[in-house]
Design a protein around this motif. Structure first.
Motif, short mmCIF file in Angstrom:
data_model
loop_
_atom_site.label_atom_id
_atom_site.label_comp_id
_atom_site.label_asym_id
_atom_site.label_seq_id
_atom_site.Cartn_x
_atom_site.Cartn_y
_atom_site.Cartn_z
N VAL A 27 -39.37 51.86 -36.12
CA VAL A 27 -39.68 52.90 -35.15
C VAL A 27 -38.58 53.95 -35.07
O VAL A 27 -38.78 55.02 -34.49
N CYS A 28 -37.42 53.64 -35.64
CA CYS A 28 -36.34 54.63 -35.70
C CYS A 28 -35.45 54.33 -36.90
O CYS A 28 -34.94 53.21 -37.03
N HIS A 29 -35.31 55.30 -37.78
CA HIS A 29 -34.50 55.14 -38.99
C HIS A 29 -33.07 55.62 -38.75
O HIS A 29 -32.81 56.47 -37.88
N GLN A 30 -32.15 55.09 -39.52
CA GLN A 30 -30.76 55.55 -39.47
C GLN A 30 -30.69 57.01 -39.87
O GLN A 30 -31.25 57.42 -40.88
N GLY A 31 -30.01 57.82 -39.06
CA GLY A 31 -29.90 59.25 -39.31
C GLY A 31 -30.99 60.08 -38.69
O GLY A 31 -30.96 61.32 -38.76
N GLN A 32 -31.96 59.44 -38.05
CA GLN A 32 -33.08 60.15 -37.44
C GLN A 32 -32.68 60.81 -36.12
O GLN A 32 -31.84 60.30 -35.39
N VAL A 33 -33.28 61.96 -35.84
CA VAL A 33 -33.10 62.62 -34.55
C VAL A 33 -34.09 62.00 -33.56
O VAL A 33 -35.28 61.88 -33.84
N CYS A 34 -33.61 61.58 -32.41
CA CYS A 34 -34.44 60.89 -31.42
C CYS A 34 -35.13 61.90 -30.51
O CYS A 34 -34.48 62.62 -29.76
N ALA A 35 -36.46 61.92 -30.59
CA ALA A 35 -37.24 62.86 -29.78
C ALA A 35 -37.66 62.27 -28.45
O ALA A 35 -37.96 63.00 -27.50
N ASP A 36 -37.70 60.93 -28.37
CA ASP A 36 -38.14 60.25 -27.15
C ASP A 36 -37.26 59.02 -26.91
O ASP A 36 -36.67 58.46 -27.84
N LEU A 37 -37.23 58.59 -25.67
CA LEU A 37 -36.64 57.31 -25.30
C LEU A 37 -37.77 56.43 -24.78
O LEU A 37 -38.52 56.84 -23.89
N VAL A 38 -37.91 55.24 -25.35
CA VAL A 38 -39.01 54.35 -24.98
C VAL A 38 -38.51 53.23 -24.09
O VAL A 38 -37.53 52.55 -24.42
N VAL A 39 -39.19 53.04 -22.97
CA VAL A 39 -38.97 51.87 -22.11
C VAL A 39 -40.08 50.88 -22.43
O VAL A 39 -41.27 51.19 -22.27
N LEU A 40 -39.72 49.70 -22.93
CA LEU A 40 -40.74 48.73 -23.33
C LEU A 40 -41.41 48.11 -22.11
O LEU A 40 -40.76 47.80 -21.12
N THR A 41 -42.71 47.91 -22.21
CA THR A 41 -43.46 47.16 -21.20
C THR A 41 -43.89 45.80 -21.72
O THR A 41 -44.21 44.91 -20.94
N SER A 42 -43.88 45.62 -23.05
CA SER A 42 -44.15 44.31 -23.64
C SER A 42 -43.64 44.30 -25.07
O SER A 42 -43.52 45.34 -25.71
N GLY A 43 -43.33 43.09 -25.58
CA GLY A 43 -42.89 42.96 -26.95
C GLY A 43 -41.39 42.98 -27.11
O GLY A 43 -40.64 43.05 -26.13
N VAL A 44 -40.94 42.93 -28.38
CA VAL A 44 -39.52 42.87 -28.71
C VAL A 44 -39.23 43.80 -29.89
O VAL A 44 -39.97 43.82 -30.88
N VAL A 45 -38.14 44.55 -29.78
CA VAL A 45 -37.66 45.41 -30.86
C VAL A 45 -36.26 44.96 -31.26
O VAL A 45 -35.41 44.70 -30.39
N ARG A 46 -36.01 44.86 -32.55
CA ARG A 46 -34.68 44.52 -33.06
C ARG A 46 -33.97 45.79 -33.49
O ARG A 46 -34.52 46.62 -34.22
N VAL A 47 -32.73 45.95 -33.05
CA VAL A 47 -31.88 47.07 -33.48
C VAL A 47 -30.78 46.48 -34.35
O VAL A 47 -30.05 45.59 -33.91
N TYR A 48 -30.69 46.95 -35.59
CA TYR A 48 -29.75 46.35 -36.53
C TYR A 48 -29.07 47.39 -37.40
O TYR A 48 -29.52 48.54 -37.51
N LYS A 49 -27.96 46.96 -38.00
CA LYS A 49 -27.18 47.83 -38.87
C LYS A 49 -27.25 47.29 -40.30
O LYS A 49 -26.89 46.14 -40.54
#
Length: 209
Positions: A27-49
């Motif tokens: 949902v977001c690539h390294q180097g990408q410009v962030c157009a939105d900030l998402v607040v999760l209501t369900s599920g899990v997202v992994r942020v990794y390097k």
């Protein structure tokens, strides 16, 4: 999600939009410009390097009621996203345009408190990660990860050796050897794509050996 931020987003629902993303999507690539900030209501997202050799390490996970502080920082400081965010499950959330993220920081105490709380928690997560990488041997890191992720009456963890390796920033081969040793010690049972912690007490005790 805390009632205060939930009520705040509900009161401003005309300015935001609901989103849903299936499992396994970046949902977001390294180097990408962030157009939105998402607040999760369900599920899990992994942020990794990711590393140049193909390995990766998890920085943190985002669950319901939470948001990505790296995304918030990139929006507020007009910087590119420095990691990768990928859905671990099907997720749903509320997408807030970057312009509103900045505006609410100036105008809403509820929103500021929410962002600061998320920042504090993520900072603590990253400090724990840095301490673990610097001072803990891999076996201890694996045991801590197992204890944090075990669930259900069968004490089951659904994850491949590759997925565990990606969480801990090492190779699949190394993880397989360490898990096999834990199985030989009688504390876990390995199956294809999952494992069972058959002796939680001994697993906890191994942290102090």
């Amino acid at each position: 999600m805390e009632n205060s931020i939930a009520d705040f987003l509900k009161a401003n629902q005309s300015w935001v939009k609901k989103i849903s993303v299936p499992e396994g999507m970046v949902v977001c690539h390294q180097g990408q410009v962030c157009a939105d900030l998402v607040v999760l209501t369900s599920g899990v997202v992994r942020v990794y390097k990711p590393a140049e050799d193909g390995r990766s390490i998890s920085l943190y996970h985002i669950s319901a009621g939470e948001s990505c502080i790296l995304t918030a920082g990139c929006i507020l400081n007009q910087q590119a996203f420095p990691a990768i965010a990928e859905t671990k499950t099907d997720v749903e959330g509320i997408a807030i345009p970057a312009k509103l993220v900045k505006q609410w920081m100036n105008e809403s105490e509820t929103w500021r408190d929410y962002v600061i709380a998320i920042l504090s928690q993520r900072f603590a997560d990253v400090i724990d990660l840095a301490n673990s990488l610097a001072f803990d041997e891999l076996k201890k890191r694996i045991v801590i990860w197992l204890l944090r992720n075990v669930s259900g009456e069968k004490h089951e963890i659904v994850a491949t050796h590759q997925e565990i390796a990606e969480e801990l920033g090492t190779s699949r081969e190394v993880i397989s050897r360490k898990l096999k040793k834990l199985e030989q010690d009688g504390v876990i049972v390995l199956e294809r794509g999952k494992l069972h912690c058959v002796d939680i007490n001994r697993l906890k005790e191994s942290l102090h050996k």
